[in-house]
Each structure stands twice: as C-alpha cells, then as structure tokens.
Design a protein around this motif. Structure first.
Motif, PDB file in Angstrom:
ATOM      1  N   THR A 102       7.857   3.119   9.177  1.00 47.01           N
ATOM      2  CA  THR A 102       7.616   4.253  10.054  1.00 47.01           C
ATOM      3  C   THR A 102       8.089   5.528   9.379  1.00 47.01           C
ATOM      4  O   THR A 102       8.711   5.507   8.326  1.00 47.01           O
ATOM      5  N   GLU A 103       7.823   6.684  10.019  1.00 43.19           N
ATOM      6  CA  GLU A 103       8.193   7.958   9.428  1.00 43.19           C
ATOM      7  C   GLU A 103       9.696   8.192   9.427  1.00 43.19           C
ATOM      8  O   GLU A 103      10.180   9.056   8.731  1.00 43.19           O
ATOM      9  N   THR A 112       7.250   3.969 -13.616  1.00 43.45           N
ATOM     10  CA  THR A 112       6.174   4.008 -12.630  1.00 43.45           C
ATOM     11  C   THR A 112       6.770   4.238 -11.249  1.00 43.45           C
ATOM     12  O   THR A 112       7.752   3.595 -10.873  1.00 43.45           O
ATOM     13  N   ALA A 113       6.178   5.158 -10.516  1.00 39.77           N
ATOM     14  CA  ALA A 113       6.634   5.475  -9.159  1.00 39.77           C
ATOM     15  C   ALA A 113       5.499   5.211  -8.180  1.00 39.77           C
ATOM     16  O   ALA A 113       4.352   5.590  -8.431  1.00 39.77           O
ATOM     17  N   ILE A 114       5.829   4.563  -7.080  1.00 38.29           N
ATOM     18  CA  ILE A 114       4.866   4.278  -6.014  1.00 38.29           C
ATOM     19  C   ILE A 114       5.425   4.803  -4.702  1.00 38.29           C
ATOM     20  O   ILE A 114       6.545   4.451  -4.315  1.00 38.29           O
ATOM     21  N   ARG A 115       4.642   5.664  -4.028  1.00 37.46           N
ATOM     22  CA  ARG A 115       5.036   6.068  -2.672  1.00 37.46           C
ATOM     23  C   ARG A 115       4.230   5.265  -1.677  1.00 37.46           C
ATOM     24  O   ARG A 115       3.006   5.202  -1.742  1.00 37.46           O
ATOM     25  N   ASP A 116       4.933   4.639  -0.753  1.00 34.77           N
ATOM     26  CA  ASP A 116       4.299   3.872   0.311  1.00 34.77           C
ATOM     27  C   ASP A 116       4.901   4.350   1.623  1.00 34.77           C
ATOM     28  O   ASP A 116       6.028   4.014   1.969  1.00 34.77           O
ATOM     29  N   GLY A 117       4.159   5.187   2.338  1.00 36.49           N
ATOM     30  CA  GLY A 117       4.705   5.755   3.564  1.00 36.49           C
ATOM     31  C   GLY A 117       5.929   6.594   3.265  1.00 36.49           C
ATOM     32  O   GLY A 117       5.897   7.505   2.441  1.00 36.49           O
ATOM     33  N   ASN A 118       7.042   6.291   3.923  1.00 38.60           N
ATOM     34  CA  ASN A 118       8.270   7.056   3.736  1.00 38.60           C
ATOM     35  C   ASN A 118       9.215   6.400   2.730  1.00 38.60           C
ATOM     36  O   ASN A 118      10.407   6.673   2.713  1.00 38.60           O
TER      37      ASN A 118
END
Length: 222
Positions: free
Chosen positions: A39-40, A189-195
């Motif tokens: 969630t946020e 390597t960077a991955i953004r998944d939601g918050n």
C-alpha cells in the motif's frame, strides 16, 4: 589492493539523491494495481529488514558481512561536476535519504565476490524521482575519479538495459572501479514496486542470479 566497492559505489549513489531533477534514466511505468502490491503507507525499517534476503535465501557459500561503520574520510571528485558539487564528504558513506531503509551485505565462496541489497520505503513519487536522479547523474558521467583518504579510484559508468518485466520502474548500470592497477566491476540494479525500492549491487553474475528473488521477498504480502 582491492577497491573498496561497498564504500565507494554505494556511497556515491547515496550522495546523489540530493541532485536536482533532470531525469533521462531508463524507466518503465505500469499501473500500480497488482494483487499483493504494498500500500502507499511507507513500511517501517523493521519491516523492511525482515524482507531482506538472508544466507538461507541465497544458498550455500554466502556469508553475511557485518555492517560497515560510517566513514569520515576527505573525498574529492574529479571529472564529474554533478558529484563534485555535492562536496567531498557527500560522495562516500551513508544511505539514500528516504523515510525507511534496511540493508544487507554478503560475500560469496570465500572470494572477493560480493552482493548487497538495500530496501527503501517512501511514497512512490519520492522513490521514483529520487532514484531517477541518482542513476541519471552517475551514468551522465561515463568516467571520473574519486580520491578518498588519499587513494585515487578511477570510476567508469555505463547505463544498462533495465529488466522491464519487474516492478513498476527499473534502472541498471555497470560501474568499473580501478585503483593501484586492479579493478572491480559492480552491477547495480534498482526496481521500484509501489512504495518499495529494491537495489541490488555487486558482482554482475550474483546480481543477475538473485534480483528476482530479492524483489519477490521484498514485495511479498505480510
């Protein structure tokens, strides 16, 4: 001498979070509505720590490294205005300036191969804007030098294709550190998944091997 990757590579990355926005980094955006996506509300650091990979997750041959104490060395950056404008002390040490964070470092097979995982949680916008500035600034300087504690380290950066099938946004780069005639190559390597923001750094083969696993554990519900 072996280049001190943990201090130099990740420390420089941490410093760049304060750079002005000028994002041209490789990004891939998808709606943040997958089942099980966080969630946020930002996750607390204690929760992030439990989502880090551990020795059991990585498998045989991996050993956890103790947390590195803060470094207070005089640092000079040559040949990269975006870095040098931050000031010497900002170029090494520290973690990214997001609300919540956790980190783990490992060695592999008794060799110089290492892998590091960082988890951050904040609003999706802050994570996206912040990490984009980091990668844009670093890959915008293909070659520069960092002098830390009197030791000159030559750095070369190269933007890599990001794994577009993971998370909401992705960034990747290859960093080569050279000092005293010896070199170390680091993939980051960077991955953004939601918050959530997952950053995996280290020997390129180890990053490729464990990136999916790191993201899966970090984003698992509960």
């Amino acid at each position: 001498m072996r280049v001190r990757v943990a201090t130099t590579a990740l420390g420089i990355t941490a410093a760049l979070i304060a750079l002005p926005a000028c994002s041209t980094g490789a990004k891939h955006q998808t709606p943040s509505s997958r089942t099980g996506k966080p969630t946020e509300a930002a996750l607390e650091s204690a929760s992030l720590k439990s989502r880090l990979l551990n020795e059991s997750d990585l498998g045989s041959g991996y050993l956890s490294k103790p947390e590195r104490p803060a470094q207070n060395e005089d640092v000079t950056v040559i040949g990269c205005p975006a870095l040098s404008e931050l000031g010497g002390d900002a170029a090494t040490g520290g973690t990214l300036a997001f609300a919540h964070k956790a980190k783990a470092d490992f060695t592999y097979g008794g060799s110089s191969s290492e892998i590091s995982e960082e988890l951050y949680s904040d609003s999706a916008k802050k994570l996206s804007d912040g990490i984009a500035r980091v990668f844009d600034a670093m890959t915008g300087c293909p070659a520069y030098q960092v002098v830390a504690g009197g030791t000159p380290v030559d750095v070369a950066s190269q933007k890599l294709p990001a794994p577009h099938d993971l998370g909401d946004e992705q960034w990747s780069q290859l960093l080569t550190f050279s000092a005293s005639g010896q070199g170390t190559v680091v993939k980051q390597t960077a991955i953004r998944d939601g918050n959530l923001l997952v950053i995996v750094s280290g020997s390129p083969a180890l990053v490729d091997r464990h990136l999916d696993k790191a993201l899966a554990k970090a984003t698992a519900a509960g």
